[in-house]
Design an enzyme around this catalytic site. Structure first.
Site, PDB file in Angstrom:
ATOM      1  N   SER A 114       2.561   1.682  -3.338  1.00 15.75           N
ATOM      2  CA  SER A 114       1.631   2.102  -4.399  1.00 15.75           C
ATOM      3  C   SER A 114       1.283   3.576  -4.247  1.00 15.75           C
ATOM      4  O   SER A 114       1.190   4.306  -5.242  1.00 15.75           O
ATOM      5  CB  SER A 114       0.356   1.252  -4.376  1.00 15.75           C
ATOM      6  OG  SER A 114      -0.456   1.557  -3.251  1.00 15.75           O
ATOM      7  N   TYR A 172       0.845  -1.209   0.000  1.00 19.67           N
ATOM      8  CA  TYR A 172       0.000   0.000   0.000  1.00 19.67           C
ATOM      9  C   TYR A 172       0.873   1.248   0.000  1.00 19.67           C
ATOM     10  O   TYR A 172       0.664   2.172  -0.792  1.00 19.67           O
ATOM     11  CB  TYR A 172      -0.926  -0.026   1.218  1.00 19.67           C
ATOM     12  CG  TYR A 172      -1.943   1.083   1.227  1.00 19.67           C
ATOM     13  CD1 TYR A 172      -3.075   1.018   0.422  1.00 19.67           C
ATOM     14  CD2 TYR A 172      -1.776   2.208   2.035  1.00 19.67           C
ATOM     15  CE1 TYR A 172      -4.015   2.038   0.425  1.00 19.67           C
ATOM     16  CE2 TYR A 172      -2.711   3.234   2.041  1.00 19.67           C
ATOM     17  CZ  TYR A 172      -3.825   3.139   1.240  1.00 19.67           C
ATOM     18  OH  TYR A 172      -4.760   4.159   1.240  1.00 19.67           O
ATOM     19  N   ALA A 173       1.869   1.273   0.897  1.00 21.78           N
ATOM     20  CA  ALA A 173       2.741   2.455   0.981  1.00 21.78           C
ATOM     21  C   ALA A 173       3.491   2.671  -0.327  1.00 21.78           C
ATOM     22  O   ALA A 173       3.611   3.807  -0.806  1.00 21.78           O
ATOM     23  CB  ALA A 173       3.727   2.291   2.138  1.00 21.78           C
TER      24      ALA A 173
HETATM   25  P1  NAP Z   1     -13.476   2.108   0.129  1.00 25.60           P
HETATM   26  O1  NAP Z   1     -14.775   2.574   0.678  1.00 25.60           O
HETATM   27  O2  NAP Z   1     -13.063   0.697   0.312  1.00 25.60           O
HETATM   28  O3  NAP Z   1     -13.473   2.496  -1.422  1.00 25.60           O
HETATM   29  C1  NAP Z   1     -12.598   1.908  -2.349  1.00 25.60           C
HETATM   30  C2  NAP Z   1     -13.226   2.075  -3.712  1.00 25.60           C
HETATM   31  O4  NAP Z   1     -12.334   1.539  -4.697  1.00 25.60           O
HETATM   32  C3  NAP Z   1     -14.536   1.313  -3.828  1.00 25.60           C
HETATM   33  O5  NAP Z   1     -15.476   2.134  -4.482  1.00 25.60           O
HETATM   34  C4  NAP Z   1     -14.178   0.116  -4.684  1.00 25.60           C
HETATM   35  O6  NAP Z   1     -15.301  -0.240  -5.475  1.00 25.60           O
HETATM   36  C5  NAP Z   1     -13.073   0.695  -5.555  1.00 25.60           C
HETATM   37  N1  NAP Z   1     -12.223  -0.339  -6.138  1.00 25.60           N
HETATM   38  C6  NAP Z   1     -11.474  -1.281  -5.505  1.00 25.60           C
HETATM   39  N2  NAP Z   1     -10.879  -2.076  -6.391  1.00 25.60           N
HETATM   40  C7  NAP Z   1     -11.240  -1.617  -7.624  1.00 25.60           C
HETATM   41  C8  NAP Z   1     -10.954  -2.031  -8.942  1.00 25.60           C
HETATM   42  N3  NAP Z   1     -10.151  -3.075  -9.205  1.00 25.60           N
HETATM   43  N4  NAP Z   1     -11.519  -1.339  -9.964  1.00 25.60           N
HETATM   44  C9  NAP Z   1     -12.333  -0.287  -9.724  1.00 25.60           C
HETATM   45  N5  NAP Z   1     -12.638   0.155  -8.501  1.00 25.60           N
HETATM   46  C10 NAP Z   1     -12.095  -0.522  -7.457  1.00 25.60           C
HETATM   47  O7  NAP Z   1     -12.259   2.963   0.725  1.00 25.60           O
HETATM   48  P2  NAP Z   1     -11.965   4.530   0.751  1.00 25.60           P
HETATM   49  O8  NAP Z   1     -11.351   4.806   2.070  1.00 25.60           O
HETATM   50  O9  NAP Z   1     -13.136   5.332   0.297  1.00 25.60           O
HETATM   51  O10 NAP Z   1     -10.790   4.624  -0.338  1.00 25.60           O
HETATM   52  C11 NAP Z   1     -10.819   5.497  -1.453  1.00 25.60           C
HETATM   53  C12 NAP Z   1      -9.392   5.907  -1.793  1.00 25.60           C
HETATM   54  O11 NAP Z   1      -8.881   6.722  -0.746  1.00 25.60           O
HETATM   55  C13 NAP Z   1      -8.424   4.721  -1.939  1.00 25.60           C
HETATM   56  O12 NAP Z   1      -7.546   4.961  -3.018  1.00 25.60           O
HETATM   57  C14 NAP Z   1      -7.670   4.759  -0.616  1.00 25.60           C
HETATM   58  O13 NAP Z   1      -6.394   4.177  -0.737  1.00 25.60           O
HETATM   59  C15 NAP Z   1      -7.611   6.254  -0.379  1.00 25.60           C
HETATM   60  N6  NAP Z   1      -7.340   6.633   1.012  1.00 25.60           N
HETATM   61  C16 NAP Z   1      -8.254   6.368   1.991  1.00 25.60           C
HETATM   62  C17 NAP Z   1      -7.968   6.761   3.288  1.00 25.60           C
HETATM   63  C18 NAP Z   1      -8.935   6.541   4.425  1.00 25.60           C
HETATM   64  O14 NAP Z   1      -8.576   6.851   5.582  1.00 25.60           O
HETATM   65  N7  NAP Z   1     -10.136   6.040   4.186  1.00 25.60           N
HETATM   66  C19 NAP Z   1      -6.752   7.408   3.583  1.00 25.60           C
HETATM   67  C20 NAP Z   1      -5.856   7.623   2.563  1.00 25.60           C
HETATM   68  C21 NAP Z   1      -6.158   7.250   1.273  1.00 25.60           C
HETATM   69  P3  NAP Z   1     -15.692  -1.726  -5.959  1.00 25.60           P
HETATM   70  O15 NAP Z   1     -15.368  -2.647  -4.830  1.00 25.60           O
HETATM   71  O16 NAP Z   1     -17.152  -1.589  -6.240  1.00 25.60           O
HETATM   72  O17 NAP Z   1     -14.880  -1.959  -7.185  1.00 25.60           O
END
Ligand code: NAP
Length: 254
Positions: free
Chosen positions: A163, A160-161
């Site tokens: 990426s 993750y880190a």
């Molecule tokens: P989340 O609710 O799990 O959302 C992840 C999203 O990515 C889901 O809509 C999922 O949809 C989609 N996804 C996963 N694999 C995919 C694929 N192969 N193709 C297309 N879509 C895909 O988590 P989130 O926290 O909202 O994360 C959103 C982004 O923010 C991510 O990039 C995460 O690394 C980043 N982020 C989050 C945090 C945090 O604290 N929450 C902090 C830093 C960064 P489907 O399963 O329907 O495909």
């Protein structure tokens, strides 16, 4: 002369959001619509995409859900083709789709490492390529990195880190390649901790440590990240490219 708040408007624009089926991406899709954009929503879960699309339509804007796995370059191209057929253009890309697991490095199977890179880093690149081919000057790409792309992790999260740090490098490079004739800006956000499906399983003691390391001492709110996304997507940030904006309560010190 337009007022300064008008610079944040996205009226008449078309925005693509990946990972729009849940969490932060679902919030971004609605926020972009509130700012005036029509929204193309990409992710794998069709039922969840339909629900978020209905929320976008509820703001008065148009929505196009497209079931997409961003790790497949052909599906990324197909999403952009559908956006062009439906709306005739793409002005904004929010590269938000992501996965994250915590696994000790010596126990991580190559397939798991590859999967995380395939979605978080490669997927963002395929989407950026597909969009940049059709984007006009003035367009904007925002990559959703992480505070863990900037500073050490709290859990064993090598893939993750890596990426998310890779996304910051990608942001820097694409911003240089596409700033001139193409006129496309490329920036990133590096969120700290936000409560979503991805972070739901983080143990309480780890969350306490995360919050201790954050000067603001609390988790982030969706709207606080929405505001950063709208800023970087809109003409409000027209002189900013190649930057990574930390939205992390001060955790990274960036
Ligand atoms: P989340 O609710 O799990 O959302 C992840 C999203 O990515 C889901 O809509 C999922 O949809 C989609 N996804 C996963 N694999 C995919 C694929 N192969 N193709 C297309 N879509 C895909 O988590 P989130 O926290 O909202 O994360 C959103 C982004 O923010 C991510 O990039 C995460 O690394 C980043 N982020 C989050 C945090 C945090 O604290 N929450 C902090 C830093 C960064 P489907 O399963 O329907 O495909």
């Amino acid at each position: 002369m337009a007022g300064v708040l008008d610079l944040f408007r996205l009226d008449g624009k078309v925005a693509v959001v990946t990972g729009a089926s849940s969490g932060l991406g679902a919030g971004f899709a609605v926020a972009l619509a509130e700012a005036g954009a029509d929204v193309v929503l990409g992710a794998r879960r069709a039922d969840r995409l339909d629900k978020v699309s209905a929320d976008v339509v509820g703001t008065g804007q148009r929505a196009l859900p497209v079931v997409t796995d961003v790790s497949d370059p052909a599906q990324c191209t197909a999403l952009v083709d559908k956006a062009m057929t439906h709306f005739g253009k793409v002005d904004v890309l929010i590269n938000n789709a992501g996965v994250g697991y915590a696994l000790p490095a010596l126990k991580e199977h190559p397939d798991v490492f590859r999967h995380i890179m395939d979605v978080n880093l490669h997927g963002a690149y395929w989407m950026a390529q597909a969009c940049a081919r059709v984007m006009q000057p003035g367009s904007s790409i925002v990559n959703v990195s992480s505070v863990l792309g900037l500073v050490k992790t709290f859990a064993p999260q090598a893939a993750y880190a890596a990426s998310k740090a890779g996304l910051i490098g990608l942001t820097r490079d694409l911003s240089q390649q596409w700033a001139g004739r193409r006129g496309i800006r490329v920036n990133a956000v590096a969120p700290g901790y936000f409560a979503t499906e991805m972070t739901a399983d983080i143990p309480e003691n780890m969350l306490t440590n995360i919050l201790r390391s954050s000067p603001l001492g609390r988790v982030g709110e969706q709207r606080e990240l929405d505001a950063a996304i709208i800023f970087l997507a809109s003409p409000a940030s027209s002189y900013i490219t190649g930057s990574t904006l930390a939205v992390d309560g001060g955790m990274s010190g960036h």
